[in-house]
Design an enzyme around this catalytic site. Sequence first.
Site, PDB file in Angstrom:
ATOM      1  N   ASP A  79      63.445  32.312  74.981  1.00  0.00           N
ATOM      2  CA  ASP A  79      62.310  32.764  75.795  1.00  0.00           C
ATOM      3  C   ASP A  79      62.240  34.287  75.674  1.00  0.00           C
ATOM      4  OD1 ASP A  79      62.618  30.066  76.588  1.00  0.00           O
ATOM      5  OD2 ASP A  79      61.837  30.501  78.593  1.00  0.00           O
ATOM      6  N   LYS A  89      54.209  31.420  77.829  1.00  0.00           N
ATOM      7  CA  LYS A  89      54.806  31.263  79.153  1.00  0.00           C
ATOM      8  C   LYS A  89      54.249  32.331  80.093  1.00  0.00           C
ATOM      9  CE  LYS A  89      59.486  31.641  81.206  1.00  0.00           C
ATOM     10  NZ  LYS A  89      60.918  31.773  80.871  1.00  0.00           N
ATOM     11  N   LYS A 146      54.297  26.918  79.181  1.00  0.00           N
ATOM     12  CA  LYS A 146      55.391  26.878  80.152  1.00  0.00           C
ATOM     13  C   LYS A 146      55.008  27.709  81.365  1.00  0.00           C
ATOM     14  CE  LYS A 146      60.262  28.011  80.970  1.00  0.00           C
ATOM     15  NZ  LYS A 146      61.581  28.370  80.384  1.00  0.00           N
TER      16      LYS A 146
END
EC number: 4.1.2.4
Length: 219
Positions: free
Chosen positions: A84, A146, A175
């Site tokens: 991430d 995300k 996400k």
Amino acid sequence: MIDHSLLRPELTLDEVRAGCELAARYDVASVCVRPADVTDAVALLKGTGVLVGTVVGFPHGGTTTDGKVAETRIAVAQGAAEIDMVLNIGWLRSGLEEGVEADIRAVVEAADNATVKVILENAYLTDPQKIAGCEAAERAGAHYVKTSTGFAPGGATMEDLALMRAAVSPHVKIKAAGGVRTLDILLAMAAIGVTRFGATATAAILDDQARRSQANTGG
């Protein structure tokens, strides 16, 4: 659908290990741990089916591309299956989309076969900047976009998630992170098309899901 988050800076190693055990018990998608905790998490979760992810350029995104690449390579070598990364927020706000894209692409390439999720940190962005960030992430080959790190003034919102879903093709997943604390919130976001959720309230969410399933079956 849940990435159990273990990123708070004050977590002790015992707390990280307990979080990994919780993730295994609830059979979540992954844990997302601090870079220094990857090796321990991989060892603890071996054979469970729970993936280990970590963060790169976290939480502000302003580290150099070379630094992000080095972080990524180390994490993957230690067994991280998911990365991430925080994009360069300042560059995005400055209109430097090509630089943002190149930064992301370098991490995607360094990640080899690991999944890369690009954190936009929407709290600091306008809607056009959010769209530009999503488009740059897709062009760079990222697997997810995300919403947030969970450490900015705001987290995931329904409006942002709908905007992000519309900004990328179906090949790129979404996400949500920051504020996903109840099952109802998670289900509402899933209805928009979100397929992963960063959460610390994992046990509460999944216990609620189990109670509802039991009630629906009369068990």
